[in-house]
Design an enzyme around this catalytic site. Structure first.
Site, PDB file in Angstrom:
ATOM      1  N   HIS A  74       0.870  -1.178   0.000  1.00  0.00           N
ATOM      2  CA  HIS A  74       0.000   0.000   0.000  1.00  0.00           C
ATOM      3  C   HIS A  74       0.915   1.238   0.000  1.00  0.00           C
ATOM      4  O   HIS A  74       2.035   1.189   0.530  1.00  0.00           O
ATOM      5  CB  HIS A  74      -0.841  -0.049   1.281  1.00  0.00           C
ATOM      6  CG  HIS A  74      -1.920   0.983   1.382  1.00  0.00           C
ATOM      7  ND1 HIS A  74      -1.661   2.298   1.680  1.00  0.00           N
ATOM      8  CD2 HIS A  74      -3.265   0.884   1.255  1.00  0.00           C
ATOM      9  CE1 HIS A  74      -2.819   2.970   1.726  1.00  0.00           C
ATOM     10  NE2 HIS A  74      -3.799   2.130   1.469  1.00  0.00           N
ATOM     11  N   ASP A 105       2.902  -4.602   7.908  1.00  0.00           N
ATOM     12  CA  ASP A 105       1.665  -3.847   7.726  1.00  0.00           C
ATOM     13  C   ASP A 105       0.514  -4.827   7.963  1.00  0.00           C
ATOM     14  O   ASP A 105       0.207  -5.666   7.122  1.00  0.00           O
ATOM     15  CB  ASP A 105       1.624  -3.282   6.298  1.00  0.00           C
ATOM     16  CG  ASP A 105       0.309  -2.553   5.999  1.00  0.00           C
ATOM     17  OD1 ASP A 105      -0.595  -2.576   6.862  1.00  0.00           O
ATOM     18  OD2 ASP A 105       0.201  -1.989   4.898  1.00  0.00           O
ATOM     19  N   GLN A 159      -4.579  -5.354   6.747  1.00  0.00           N
ATOM     20  CA  GLN A 159      -5.521  -6.343   6.230  1.00  0.00           C
ATOM     21  C   GLN A 159      -5.505  -7.631   7.028  1.00  0.00           C
ATOM     22  O   GLN A 159      -6.504  -8.337   7.105  1.00  0.00           O
ATOM     23  CB  GLN A 159      -5.198  -6.664   4.758  1.00  0.00           C
ATOM     24  CG  GLN A 159      -5.367  -5.500   3.819  1.00  0.00           C
ATOM     25  CD  GLN A 159      -6.799  -4.986   3.774  1.00  0.00           C
ATOM     26  OE1 GLN A 159      -7.755  -5.723   3.984  1.00  0.00           O
ATOM     27  NE2 GLN A 159      -6.952  -3.700   3.519  1.00  0.00           N
ATOM     28  N   LYS A 202     -10.530  -1.128  10.130  1.00  0.00           N
ATOM     29  CA  LYS A 202     -10.590  -2.336   9.303  1.00  0.00           C
ATOM     30  C   LYS A 202     -10.797  -3.578  10.167  1.00  0.00           C
ATOM     31  O   LYS A 202     -10.816  -4.697   9.674  1.00  0.00           O
ATOM     32  CB  LYS A 202      -9.305  -2.472   8.476  1.00  0.00           C
ATOM     33  CG  LYS A 202      -9.152  -1.394   7.397  1.00  0.00           C
ATOM     34  CD  LYS A 202      -8.003  -1.729   6.471  1.00  0.00           C
ATOM     35  CE  LYS A 202      -7.438  -0.526   5.738  1.00  0.00           C
ATOM     36  NZ  LYS A 202      -8.286   0.011   4.690  1.00  0.00           N
ATOM     37  N   CYS A 231      -4.702   2.316  -3.704  1.00  0.00           N
ATOM     38  CA  CYS A 231      -3.479   2.870  -3.110  1.00  0.00           C
ATOM     39  C   CYS A 231      -2.311   1.902  -3.255  1.00  0.00           C
ATOM     40  O   CYS A 231      -1.505   1.741  -2.332  1.00  0.00           O
ATOM     41  CB  CYS A 231      -3.680   3.247  -1.640  1.00  0.00           C
ATOM     42  SG  CYS A 231      -4.942   4.488  -1.410  1.00  0.00           S
TER      43      CYS A 231
END
Lengths: 417, 153
Positions: free
Chosen positions: A131, A207, A210, A233, A375
């Site tokens: 991202h 990261d 997700q 999220k 993104c």
């Protein structure tokens, strides 16, 4: 009797009943929400926790001594405890920094830890499937420090290309990768990458935007050094993100934003920063949002992360199979074709129909999907695409959502065919 | 599906499937101007031949959604052969069409600001107004043309 990890106790229809927004009717159809990768929907438990906070105990944290101020501080710090437990932070809540979102967490990583530890000759290794939040802050750091930013390529079958990884690791001080691609759904081998990074004397940042809400995440087990994720999220509210690192690393990181709350002392000749997470939380923090995130974490733990994985895995497998059968290649899946090391994010390229038109047609069926570059423009370029249509599942998704998706896609194909 | 059919009229789908005036012109002498919609990734490159105050030829390349591509194709068909002054007026009229509130398009008693009979096939794009997010798709080619005309010597 039934614990959260008892598979038989998990019922997505009960989760649905907890989510007010899923009662909405859009274009005369019940809403079919397939945009969880963009932002998840909130259960009542989260909304009520935030409302209760504002109605009964709103006050600024870490300041006053009156009762509601004590309660507000306890609620805010309680959320930190909940988040620390959720990812098994070895040093507990003292390792959890609240930010605004993952993007701010990456800016904290780059502009505090990165600026203090990286310079010319050093390399930050990211991947082509990142991202922009895990790319742009490193380019910005490159401008000020001369650090090199290097990319792990992505294979034609949508995986990290680790075939030449030892050469790529030369001079790397930080390996910064996603746990799960927000476009492809690919789950990366974080544990293996952590071993690799440490063997090369580098640290690893993950990261988790997700991955955290869709699989159990244990930072000790994964042996990572930084984990960055966001509340909205994972069934929580917007405006709250998380930055985790081990206490020893956090203690050496210079402050990021300056102002109130992050200081131990301020004089006319300078200041002394606070220690611990508050050093990185300048100004009045997002208290209600932290409370909401704490409630979201408890809600997810109540469902059982293992159950969520199981459920979303089944939904994803079913959707991939049916999309292939239904459209015979007319709808191409941009991501791994089966459920091996992949999550419930499904990017689609509909032959001859622009993603914005597909999404517009789907909206008429009450289906919420995201068209665009997500993104992740370097990844889009890698596969020669300007955009995809992305459908993504959450714990409240049902196979019936895939039915409506397929119905809408068939209409789009017919209309533009 | 009435809304959807308002947006995707047959003329629009036709111009999307078979866009008019695709290609390039030698530049110079043609003016070459690029338009870009960073949010969607829609792109257009417009080539304009202007002689004695008339748009004598026009070609375009690019990619994007059906609305952006059909709008570009319809625009080319509308302004090719027009004087620059008339093209400016057409741009203004189109911008007005994209800002007319839908109520003025639907209620007989309230005349729309734009006389739809005067704009030919462009009227097919009026349904876009009901989809505010897509207005920028429809406007891309027109803003690019406007920029190109402004660059005329």
């Amino acid at each position: 009797m039934a614990s959260g990890d008892d598979v038989t106790s998990f019922d997505p229809r009960r989760v649905r009943a907890d989510i007010p927004q899923l009662n909405r009717v859009i274009n005369d159809r019940s809403i079919t929400y397939l945009d969880t990768a963009s932002t998840s929907l909130q259960p009542r438990a989260v909304l009520e926790a935030m409302t209760r906070y504002y109605e009964l105990r709103h006050a600024n944290v870490h300041r006053a001594v009156y009762q509601t101020a004590e309660e507000a501080t306890a609620a805010y710090e309680g959320a930190r405890d909940a988040v620390a437990g959720f990812i098994n932070a070895p040093g507990g809540s003292g390792e959890i920094v609240f930010t605004k979102n993952v993007t701010e967490s990456f800016n904290l990583l780059a502009k505090s830890w990165g600026a203090a530890n990286l310079g010319p000759g050093d390399v930050v290794l990211v991947s082509e499937m990142e991202h922009h939040a895990n790319i742009v802050p490193w380019f910005q750091l490159r401008e000020t420090t001369g650090v090199e930013v290097r990319f792990i390529p992505v294979t034609d079958d949508f995986r990290l290309d680790l075939s030449d990884i030892d050469a790529l690791m030369k001079d790397v001080k930080l390996l910064s990768v996603t746990g799960m691609s927000n476009v492809l759904g690919t789950i990366t081998p974080v544990r293996e990458l952590a071993r690799l990074a440490h063997r090369h004397g580098a640290l690893i940042a993950v990261d988790g935007a997700q991955s955290v809400a869709h699989a159990p995440t244990d930072v000790v087990d994964l042996d990572v050094d930084f984990l960055l994720f966001t509340g909205h999220k994972m069934l929580g509210p917007t405006g709250i993100g998380v930055f985790w690192t081990r206490e020893a690393i956090l203690a050496d990181m210079p402050p990021f934003l300056g102002g109130g709350g992050m200081i131990a002392d301020v004089r006319t000749d300078g200041y002394t920063p606070a220690s611990g997470p508050t050093r990185f939380e300048a100004g009045t923090p997002p208290i209600a949002e932290a409370v909401g995130l704490g409630a979201a974490v408890r809600y997810l733990e109540g469902l059982g992360m293992a159950n969520i994985v199981f459920h979303e895995h089944a939904l994803t497998g079913d959707a991939l199979t049916r999309l292939e059968l239904e459209f015979q290649g007319r709808v191409r899946i941009i991501g791994p074709p089966d459920t091996t090391a992949r999550g419930g994010v499904i990017s689609l390229d509909v032959d001859g129909v622009h993603p914005h038109d597909v999404a517009q047609v789907l909206d008429q069926f009450g289906v919420c999907v995201r068209p665009g570059h997500h993104c992740a423009k370097p990844l889009m370029r890698r596969f020669g695409l300007a955009a995809t249509v992305r459908a993504s599942f959450g714990p409240y998704s049902l196979a019936g959502d895939t039915d409506v998706l397929i119905e809408g896609l068939a209409h789009a194909v017919k209309m533009f065919g | 599906m009435s809304n959807l059919e308002d947006l995707y009229r047959e003329i629009i789908l036709d111009h999307y499937r078979s866009p008019r005036n695709r290609g390039e012109l030698a530049s110079p002498p043609a003016i070459r101007v690029e338009g870009f919609n960073p949010l969607c990734g829609d792109e257009i490159v417009l080539y304009l031949d202007v002689n004695d105050g008339v748009v004598t030829d026009l070609k375009m390349t690019g990619h994007g959604c059906s609305i952006s591509q059909a709008s570009a194709s319809l625009m080319g068909a509308a302004v090719k052969g027009q004087t620059v002054e008339k093209a400016r007026a057409t741009i203004l009229t189109f911008k007005q069409l994209m800002t007319d509130h839908e109520s003025t398009l639907e209620h007989d008693g309230e005349p729309a600001k734009v006389d739809l009979r005067s704009i030919g096939e462009l009227a097919a794009l009026q349904g876009v107004v009901k989809f505010p997010v897509r207005i920028k798709c429809a406007m891309l080619a027109w803003n690019t043309l406007s920029q190109g005309i402004d660059e005329l010597p």
